[in-house]
Motif scaffolding. Structure first.
Motif, PDB file in Angstrom:
ATOM      1  N   SER A 244      92.006 -67.738 -66.950  1.00  0.00           N
ATOM      2  CA  SER A 244      93.060 -68.574 -67.519  1.00  0.00           C
ATOM      3  C   SER A 244      93.921 -67.726 -68.445  1.00  0.00           C
ATOM      4  O   SER A 244      93.407 -67.104 -69.388  1.00  0.00           O
ATOM      5  CB  SER A 244      92.455 -69.749 -68.298  1.00  0.00           C
TER       6      SER A 244
ATOM      7  N   GLU B 171     101.597 -70.466 -66.445  1.00  0.00           N
ATOM      8  CA  GLU B 171     100.264 -70.678 -66.978  1.00  0.00           C
ATOM      9  C   GLU B 171      99.312 -70.870 -65.809  1.00  0.00           C
ATOM     10  O   GLU B 171      99.559 -71.687 -64.918  1.00  0.00           O
ATOM     11  CB  GLU B 171     100.209 -71.900 -67.890  1.00  0.00           C
TER      12      GLU B 171
ATOM     13  N   ARG C  95      95.374 -71.705 -65.049  1.00  0.00           N
ATOM     14  CA  ARG C  95      94.090 -72.179 -65.549  1.00  0.00           C
ATOM     15  C   ARG C  95      93.169 -72.332 -64.354  1.00  0.00           C
ATOM     16  O   ARG C  95      93.269 -73.301 -63.604  1.00  0.00           O
ATOM     17  CB  ARG C  95      94.243 -73.487 -66.322  1.00  0.00           C
ATOM     18  N   ASP C  96      92.342 -71.327 -64.166  1.00  0.00           N
ATOM     19  CA  ASP C  96      91.450 -71.268 -63.013  1.00  0.00           C
ATOM     20  C   ASP C  96      92.258 -71.355 -61.711  1.00  0.00           C
ATOM     21  O   ASP C  96      92.989 -70.433 -61.400  1.00  0.00           O
ATOM     22  CB  ASP C  96      90.373 -72.351 -63.094  1.00  0.00           C
TER      23      ASP C  96
ATOM     24  N   LEU D 200      94.177 -67.711 -72.273  1.00  0.00           N
ATOM     25  CA  LEU D 200      94.090 -69.130 -72.595  1.00  0.00           C
ATOM     26  C   LEU D 200      92.630 -69.558 -72.658  1.00  0.00           C
ATOM     27  O   LEU D 200      91.786 -69.049 -71.919  1.00  0.00           O
ATOM     28  CB  LEU D 200      94.823 -69.965 -71.541  1.00  0.00           C
TER      29      LEU D 200
END
Length: 536
Positions: A386, A464, A466-467, A535
Motif C-alpha cells: 500500500s 493510491e 491499497r493491496d 500507506l
C-alpha cells in the motif's frame, strides 16, 4: 533480527558475496536500465543500493528485448583483487528459443567503473563463476534444449537440460577444456541458477528448481570432485515453500551461500509475498536470507525443515535502521535519484534531460507506452503493498498523439496510467489508460472515457494503491483539493501472476512518470517532483 525480505520489491536471483566485513548482493534487472542492482551491507540487516554497473552502450544494449528478457541471474564474486560479475542478456522469450548470451565484467571496486564485457557462451542462462582454492576458475550455466514443448509462460523440464561446467582461462579470456554436464537436477525439474562453493574438501552445488513460481526451490548437492558425481542433500531441497501454501514467503528459491567473518552460515533466496484472494505477487520476486547450520557436512535451515522464516537471527551486533515512510524527490541534481531506472536503451539522453529545464525532469515523447525500443519512462520499484505517489507535470499537447502522465507499470500488457493529453472537443484533459494483462494483443481500455477538461498550467497527478485496489487523482496547479478520476482499478494485475500467469512474466511493479509522442515530434513534458509514501 533480520526482517525478510531484506530487498523488498523487484530484486530477484540474489547472488551474495562477502569481502572482509562488507557484503554485496547482485540481483537481476531484466529489461530495466542500467543493468544489475548491487546492494551493500555490513550486518546483513541494513542494505543500501550502491551500484548498477552495466551502464553504457559498450556493455549493454537491450533495445528490442522482449518483456522479462534482458539481464537474468547475475553472479557476483571476488578474487585476485577484482570483483567479477557474470550475467546473461536474454534476447527472446516466447517460442522454443531463448538466445541467451553470457558475459563477464570486472572492476577493482564495486563503486568504480566496470570493464567492457567479455563474451563467454550462449548455451543457456543463469551463469556463475567459481574460483577454486587451487587458482583455477570454473564457469557454470544451465543448458537450454529447444527441442521440447517448453516455451515462454509454460516451462517444461526437458528444456532445462542440466548444469554445464567448463574451465575459464582469465589470461586468454576464454573457456577451455571439455564441457561437462555435471548435474541433471532432482525429480522436481527445471534445474537452473547454479552456484558452487567449497568447504571441508566438498564441492557444494546449489541450484534453483521448480520454475520461478509457487513450486520454486533451492536444491543442494555435493561431490568430492568438481566434475561430480553429485549426491543429493538428504532433504533434496534446502529452501522451499512449495508444500506450504500458508507460509508468508512463497516462491522461495534461487540464492547463494555466504559465511560471516565469524563463520556463521547464511543463504539468500528469492521469494514472493502474494496478496489474497488471487495469490498475486504485486511486489514481484524479492530477496530474502536465511540463517543456516552445518550438520554432517550438510547445510540446513537453523529453524529446521525447508520453509523460510520472515524473522531470522542476525549476526551479533546488528541493529535495524528505520527507513523513511515518505520520500520526496526533486530533480535539481545532474543525475536521477538512485532508485529510478528506465527501459532498455543505453542512450537515455534521447529519453530525458535534467539540464534542459533546471529543477525539472524533462521527458521527450518517443514511442508508445510499452515500446521495446525507445520508451520515455522513468520509474522506481513498488516496495510496499500500500503506497501513494504524486507528481506534477507541465505539458501542452497539441494532438491526442501526445501524452504524459503517471503510471503503475509492469510491462506492455500490464499497466494503468493517469495522463494529460488533448481531446479534439474537450481540449486538454486528464484521462486513464489501462491494459489489464491482455496478452498477446495488449489492448487498452479507457476507464475514464474521454476524461475531464483541465485548467491551464501545471497539473498534479497521484495514485493510491491499497493491496489490490488502485485509485487515480488529479488537481490543478492552483488548487489544494484532489479529485478522484475514474473507477477503482485492479492493481493486482500489475504483478507476476497478472495476465498470462505465474511463468508468463517475472519482474515486478513500478511507479513512474512517462511521456510519448506517436506523431514523431518528441513533445517534451516537464515533471517537477515525485513523491513515494507508504500507506498504513
Amino acid at each position: 533480527m533480520i526482517r525478510n525480505p531484506i530487498l523488498p520489491g523487484f530484486n530477484p536471483d540474489p547472488s551474495i558475496c562477502r569481502v572482509g566485513e562488507d557484503y554485496y548482493i547482485a540481483t537481476s534487472t531484466f529489461e530495466w536500465y542500467p543493468g544489475v542492482q548491487i546492494h551493500h551491507s555490513r550486518d546483513l540487516v541494513n542494505w543500501t543500493l550502491v551500484r548498477r554497473p552495466l551502464e553504457r552502450a559498450s556493455q549493454l544494449d537491450m533495445r528490442g528485448n522482449p518483456d522479462s528478457c534482458g539481464i537474468w541471474a547475475p553472479c557476483l564474486s571476488h578474487a585476485d583483487g577484482l570483483f567479477w560479475l557474470v550475467y546473461t542478456d536474454v534476447k527472446r522469450f516466447d517460442g522454443n528459443f531463448k538466445d541467451a548470451h553470457n558475459y563477464i565484467v570486472t572492476s577493482p571496486t564495486i563503486e568504480g567503473e566496470w570493464s567492457d564485457p567479455v563474451y563467454i557462451n550462449s548455451s543457456g542462462f543463469d551463469p556463475s563463476l567459481f574460483h577454486d582454492d587451487d587458482g583455477r576458475k570454473w564457469f557454470l550455466n544451465m543448458q537450454w534444449n529447444h527441442r521440447t514443448e517448453s516455451y515462454g509462460g509454460a516451462p517444461k523440464h526437458p528444456a532445462f537440460d542440466g548444469i554445464l561446467l567448463q574451465e575459464w582461462d582469465p589470461k586468454a579470456r576464454a573457456l577451455k577444456g571439455p564441457v561437462r554436464n555435471i548435474f541433471a537436477g532432482s525429480p522436481l525439474g527445471l534445474v537452473e541458477g547454479p552456484h558452487l562453493f567449497k568447504r571441508n574438501g566438498w564441492y557444494y552445488l546449489t541450484t534453483a528448481e521448480g520454475g520461478t513460481g509457487y513450486e520454486h526451490a533451492v536444491t543442494m548437492a555435493r561431490s568430492r570432485a568438481i566434475e561430480g558425481p553429485y549426491e543429493m542433500h538428504p532433504q533434496t531441497h534446502l529452501i522451499t515453500s512449495k508444500d506450504h501454501p500458508n507460509a508468508v514467503l512463497q516462491r522461495a528459491g534461487h540464492g547463494q551461500y555466504v559465511e560471516t567473518p565469524a563463520g556463521e552460515a547464511y543463504h539468500t533466496h528469492l521469494c514472493g509475498r502474494p496478496l489474497p484472494p488471487h495469490r498475486r505477487c504485486t511486489l514481484g520476486r524479492e530477496t530474502a536470507i536465511q540463517k543456516c547450520i552445518w550438520e554432517d557436512d550438510w547445510l540446513y535451515l537453523v529453524q529446521g525443515g525447508v520453509v523460510p522464516d520472515v524473522d531470522v537471527p542476525a549476526p551479533t551486533g546488528a541493529e535495524s535502521i528505520e527507513k523513511p515512510t515518505r520520500i520526496e524527490r526533486t530533480f535539481d541534481k545532474p543525475s536521477l535519484p538512485p532508485e529510478f531506472q528506465w527501459l532498455r536503451t543505453p542512450h537515455p539522453e534521447r529519453l530525458f534531460s535534467l539540464a534542459e529545464r533546471p529543477g525539472h525532469l524533462r521527458l521527450f515523447g518517443r514511442e508508445s507506452i510499452g515500446s521495446w525500443f525507445e520508451h520515455s519512462l522513468v520509474a522506481r520499484r513498488q516496495e510496499h503493498h500500500s503506497f501513494r505517489t504524486e507528481t506534477v507535470v507541465e505539458f501542452e499537447p497539441d494532438t491526442y498523439q501526445q501524452v504524459a502522465g503517471l503510471t503503475h507499470y509492469y510491462n506492455r500488457h500490464k499497466f494503468h496510467a493517469v495522463v494529460v493529453t488533448l481531446h479534439e472537443k474537450l481540449g486538454r484533459v486528464v484521462t486513464i489508460f489501462s491494459c489489464a494483462g491482455d496478452f498477446p494483443h495488449g489492448r487498452m481500455s479507457f476507464p475514464a472515457e474521454s476524461g475531464v477538461s483541465v485548467p491551464d498550467g501545471s497539473i498534479h497527478l497521484a495514485m493510491e494503491i491499497r493491496d489490490n485496489d488502485l485509485q487515480f487523482f488529479w488537481r490543478g496547479g492552483g488548487s489544494n483539493d484532489w479529485v478522484a478520476l475514474g473507477p477503482m482499478l485492479d492493481a493486482g494485475v500489475i504483478s507476476d501472476e497478472g495476465g498470462r500467469g505465474e511463468h508468463g512474466s517475472f519482474t515486478g511493479a513500478f511507479a513512474g512518470i512517462f511521456a510519448f509522442d506517436t506523431s514523431g515530434r518528441a513533445k517534451p513534458a516537464d515533471f517537477g517532483h515525485f513523491v513515494y509514501e507508504v500507506l498504513e
